[in-house]
Scaffold this active site. Structure first.
Site, PDB file in Angstrom:
ATOM      1  N   ARG A 141      73.380  27.015  55.775  1.00 18.14           N
ATOM      2  CA  ARG A 141      73.131  25.601  55.450  1.00 18.14           C
ATOM      3  C   ARG A 141      72.631  24.808  56.659  1.00 18.14           C
ATOM      4  NH1 ARG A 141      77.913  24.080  51.132  1.00 18.14           N
ATOM      5  NH2 ARG A 141      76.770  24.905  49.359  1.00 18.14           N
TER       6      ARG A 141
ATOM      7  N   LYS B 234      83.298  31.279  33.592  1.00 18.87           N
ATOM      8  CA  LYS B 234      83.655  30.595  32.347  1.00 18.87           C
ATOM      9  C   LYS B 234      82.465  30.080  31.539  1.00 18.87           C
ATOM     10  CE  LYS B 234      86.891  27.819  34.229  1.00 18.87           C
ATOM     11  NZ  LYS B 234      87.658  26.654  34.178  1.00 18.87           N
TER      12      LYS B 234
ATOM     13  N   GLY C 270      76.749  28.989  43.736  1.00 23.04           N
ATOM     14  CA  GLY C 270      77.339  29.294  45.041  1.00 23.04           C
ATOM     15  C   GLY C 270      77.718  30.754  45.202  1.00 23.04           C
TER      16      GLY C 270
ATOM     17  N   GLY D  19      76.723  23.618  42.778  1.00 27.63           N
ATOM     18  CA  GLY D  19      76.868  22.693  41.652  1.00 27.63           C
ATOM     19  C   GLY D  19      75.600  21.898  41.397  1.00 27.63           C
TER      20      GLY D  19
HETATM   21  P1  ADP Z   1      78.230  30.731  40.625  1.00 25.33           P
HETATM   22  O1  ADP Z   1      79.057  30.139  41.750  1.00 25.33           O
HETATM   23  O2  ADP Z   1      77.212  31.692  41.114  1.00 25.33           O
HETATM   24  O3  ADP Z   1      77.680  29.675  39.723  1.00 25.33           O
HETATM   25  P2  ADP Z   1      80.576  31.125  39.042  1.00 25.33           P
HETATM   26  O4  ADP Z   1      81.378  30.299  39.990  1.00 25.33           O
HETATM   27  O5  ADP Z   1      80.305  30.581  37.704  1.00 25.33           O
HETATM   28  O6  ADP Z   1      79.207  31.594  39.735  1.00 25.33           O
HETATM   29  O7  ADP Z   1      81.272  32.510  38.815  1.00 25.33           O
HETATM   30  C1  ADP Z   1      81.649  33.357  39.855  1.00 25.33           C
HETATM   31  C2  ADP Z   1      83.068  33.764  39.634  1.00 25.33           C
HETATM   32  O8  ADP Z   1      83.192  34.451  38.403  1.00 25.33           O
HETATM   33  C3  ADP Z   1      83.556  34.699  40.713  1.00 25.33           C
HETATM   34  O9  ADP Z   1      84.703  34.156  41.322  1.00 25.33           O
HETATM   35  C4  ADP Z   1      83.901  35.965  39.951  1.00 25.33           C
HETATM   36  O10 ADP Z   1      85.048  36.600  40.440  1.00 25.33           O
HETATM   37  C5  ADP Z   1      84.139  35.466  38.542  1.00 25.33           C
HETATM   38  N1  ADP Z   1      83.934  36.512  37.545  1.00 25.33           N
HETATM   39  C6  ADP Z   1      82.803  37.172  37.263  1.00 25.33           C
HETATM   40  N2  ADP Z   1      82.994  38.100  36.314  1.00 25.33           N
HETATM   41  C7  ADP Z   1      84.300  38.051  35.994  1.00 25.33           C
HETATM   42  C8  ADP Z   1      85.132  38.772  35.085  1.00 25.33           C
HETATM   43  N3  ADP Z   1      84.631  39.764  34.312  1.00 25.33           N
HETATM   44  N4  ADP Z   1      86.436  38.442  35.010  1.00 25.33           N
HETATM   45  C9  ADP Z   1      86.939  37.460  35.801  1.00 25.33           C
HETATM   46  N5  ADP Z   1      86.220  36.753  36.680  1.00 25.33           N
HETATM   47  C10 ADP Z   1      84.909  37.038  36.772  1.00 25.33           C
HETATM   48 MG    MG Z   2      81.045  29.372  41.840  1.00 17.51          MG
END
Ligand code: ADP
Ligand code: MG
Length: 397
Positions: free
Chosen positions: A37, A198, A354, A377
């Protein structure tokens, strides 16, 4: 982008107040573990210095929640920035107040000052008028280059623009151009990959992508809720009962619009949520009771690879498994490798989110992608089609 940038204004002899996103990860000894960053803000800072400005930088670091937290001082950031800029960086022990004002007044063209952590003041996140005004008095012009906080209307991202004319820095410009072009004028086929924990975090982006993409690949924890919507048993997997209907509606909508929505056909399951859990690969409809899905399986990777083979634009948000644990990072890592390959073959690849960006960085593959967003975000909200207040507040072209 329809906003003015630093190219459109005369900065010579001016004190330029720049909001940057220096919210870098620190270890227990306050050592910076990833300076991406800081590096991402250098083009803007270098440009301003080269054009005769005095540069006053401001950022938040961590979540001090309106109090002074010694471990969240900006000093280590100033030191790293100084190394990267090859020039001294002055610091302050406050972000506003008479001493800071005096220091800012004395700043000469070519000099750099980094203010103390903005979030030591609760007024920052509250977008307090007086706090914003005090920040604004430090400079003659305002630049927002903090894409990672552009989705928040805080004193340093939105409030200051009531007192100072604001323009975008190069990082904000680059992020908006890459993300905007990929989504609004994609070379087709345009395939989106959405993973992460989620469904509830990603409903808005899934809905928008269904309007724009030619195909949608779903993995990560959120795929479990879609599998449940298909009537599969998913054992003890992470899942959102309240979102099964939403998932069903999204599947139906994709069907109606004849957009391929691809769910994992096989998965890696574990007997508990732990890096050293016992694990195995099963078809998605054969998850035994007591087991949980933690990654996509090899057949799914092959399915996804086939869909992505002729994609010209690929947008990815959300890891495809628990990528923090090596045993469950295989889907995510395979996707990183595949996207690097597709980029070398001419496809446009954009990674937002992230955790996804961190996985790409960790694999050492960031430079092999078209664009890895620095805004977690913020990039998600932008992909949802929402207005980012920190960008909206800047002067129109
Ligand atoms: P990003 O930050 O790239 O937008 P998210 O924060 O939505 O991604 O998701 C990443 C998180 O999702 C990680 O902490 C990862 O451990 C969790 N995750 C991914 N697949 C699973 C799964 N099958 N069960 C539980 N947690 C999961
Ligand atoms: Mg995330």
């Amino acid at each position: 982008m329809n906003k003015k940038t630093i190219r459109d204004i005369d900065v010579a002899g001016k004190r330029v107040l720049v909001r940057v996103d220096f919210n870098v990860p620190l270890d227990a000894n306050q050592h910076i573990t990833d300076d991406t960053r800081i590096a991402a803000a250098l083009p803007t800072i270098d440009y301003l210095l080269a054009h005769g400005a005095a540069v006053i930088l401001m950022s938040h670091l961590g979540r001090p929640d309106g109090k002074v937290v010694e471990k969240m001082r900006m000093a280590p950031v100033a030191q790293r920035l100084s190394e990267l800029l090859h020039r001294p960086v002055q610091t302050t022990t406050e972000s506003i107040g008479p001493a800071v004002a005096t220091q800012a007044q004395a700043l000469q063209a070519g000099e750099v000052l980094l203010l103390e952590n903005l979030r030591f003041h609760k007024e920052e996140e509250k977008n307090d008028t007086d706090f914003a005004h005090q920040l604004a008095t430090l400079g003659d012009l305002y630049v927002n280059d903090a894409f990672g906080t552009a989705h928040r209307a805080h004193a340093s991202t939105e409030g200051v623009t009531r007192y100072l004319p604001g323009v975008a820095g190069f990082l904000v410009e680059k992020e908006i151009n890459f993300l905007g072009t990929a989504l609004e004028q994609p070379k087709r086929p345009f395939i989106a990959i959405v993973g992460g924990a989620k469904v509830s975090d990603k409903i808005a982006v899934l809905e928008r992508l269904l309007e724009m993409a030619d195909g949608l690949l779903i993995g990560g924890g959120m795929a479990n809720t879609f599998l449940a919507a298909e009537g599969y048993e998913i054992g003890d997997s992470l899942f959102e009962e309240s979102k099964v209907k939403t998932a069903r509606a999204l599947i139906d909508k994709a069907h109606e619009k004849k957009i391929g929505l691809h769910l994992p056909s096989d998965v890696v399951i574990a007997d508990r949520f732990a890096a050293d859990a016992e694990h195995k690969n099963v078809p998605s409809n054969q998850v035994p009771k007591g087991w949980r899905i933690l990654d996509i399986g090899p057949a799914t990777i092959a399915d996804f690879r086939a869909v992505l083979q002729d994609a010209q634009t690929i947008v990815w948000n959300g890891t495809l498994g628990v990528a923090e644990m090596a045993a469950f990072a295989q889907g995510t890592n395979a996707m990183i490798e595949l996207l690097a390959q597709r980029t070398s073959e001419g496809a446009t690849t954009i990674i937002g989110g992230g955790d996804s960006a961190a996985a790409v960085e960790q694999a050492g593959a960031a430079h092999k992608m078209t664009h890895v967003s620095t805004g977690g975000g913020a990039s998600l909200e932008f992909m949802e089609g929402r207005v980012l207040p920190g960008v909206a507040a800047l002067q129109d072209q």
